[in-house]
Design a protein around this motif. Sequence first.
Motif, PDB file in Angstrom:
ATOM      1  N   HIS A  24      36.372  13.346  -2.052  1.00 40.73           N
ATOM      2  CA  HIS A  24      35.111  13.522  -1.329  1.00 40.73           C
ATOM      3  C   HIS A  24      35.110  14.857  -0.586  1.00 40.73           C
ATOM      4  CE1 HIS A  24      37.735  12.043   1.874  1.00 40.73           C
ATOM      5  NE2 HIS A  24      36.940  12.682   2.697  1.00 40.73           N
ATOM      6  N   ASP A  42      30.576  10.992   0.096  1.00 36.99           N
ATOM      7  CA  ASP A  42      29.705  11.476  -0.975  1.00 36.99           C
ATOM      8  C   ASP A  42      30.215  11.054  -2.349  1.00 36.99           C
ATOM      9  OD1 ASP A  42      31.894  13.177  -1.033  1.00 36.99           O
ATOM     10  OD2 ASP A  42      30.711  15.014  -1.095  1.00 36.99           O
ATOM     11  N   GLU A  67      24.562  13.560  -2.214  1.00 35.99           N
ATOM     12  CA  GLU A  67      24.480  14.852  -1.561  1.00 35.99           C
ATOM     13  C   GLU A  67      24.158  14.615  -0.092  1.00 35.99           C
ATOM     14  OE1 GLU A  67      21.826  18.890  -1.812  1.00 35.99           O
ATOM     15  OE2 GLU A  67      22.202  17.783  -3.656  1.00 35.99           O
ATOM     16  N   PRO A  69      25.450  12.476   2.410  1.00 37.13           N
ATOM     17  CA  PRO A  69      25.139  11.073   2.687  1.00 37.13           C
ATOM     18  C   PRO A  69      24.787  10.835   4.160  1.00 37.13           C
ATOM     19  CG  PRO A  69      27.499  11.373   2.405  1.00 37.13           C
ATOM     20  CD  PRO A  69      26.852  12.668   2.049  1.00 37.13           C
TER      21      PRO A  69
END
Length: 105
Positions: A24, A42, A67, A69
């Motif tokens: 991530h 993400d 994109e 979050p």
Amino acid sequence: VVQYHTDGTRYGDVITSEHLGDGHEDFDLALDEKNKLWALTDAGMIVKFKKPGKVDFSVRAIDYPLEHPRIVVRDGMVYFTSKDTIKQIDARQAKMDAESAEEEE
């Protein structure tokens, strides 16, 4: 995520990369109605904390990248933004489904 004392000295880590898993780049945090900390990466991982630094559970909730979050959590339901919409997932049900799938394997 690092916690600091009010005098500016470092108190300690609240969340480390080990808590959120690999793969991530971005994540968001939210407190639920019981003041429990939740995170969504993400990469689609939801992590619920018992207390800062102690993971209650983590589960892959989304099979596609997010994109930037953004989340809100209420009664175990995680509401998140995705492609200009708000979606939701029952994190506790996703956890039970993942445990059942592991048992079947």
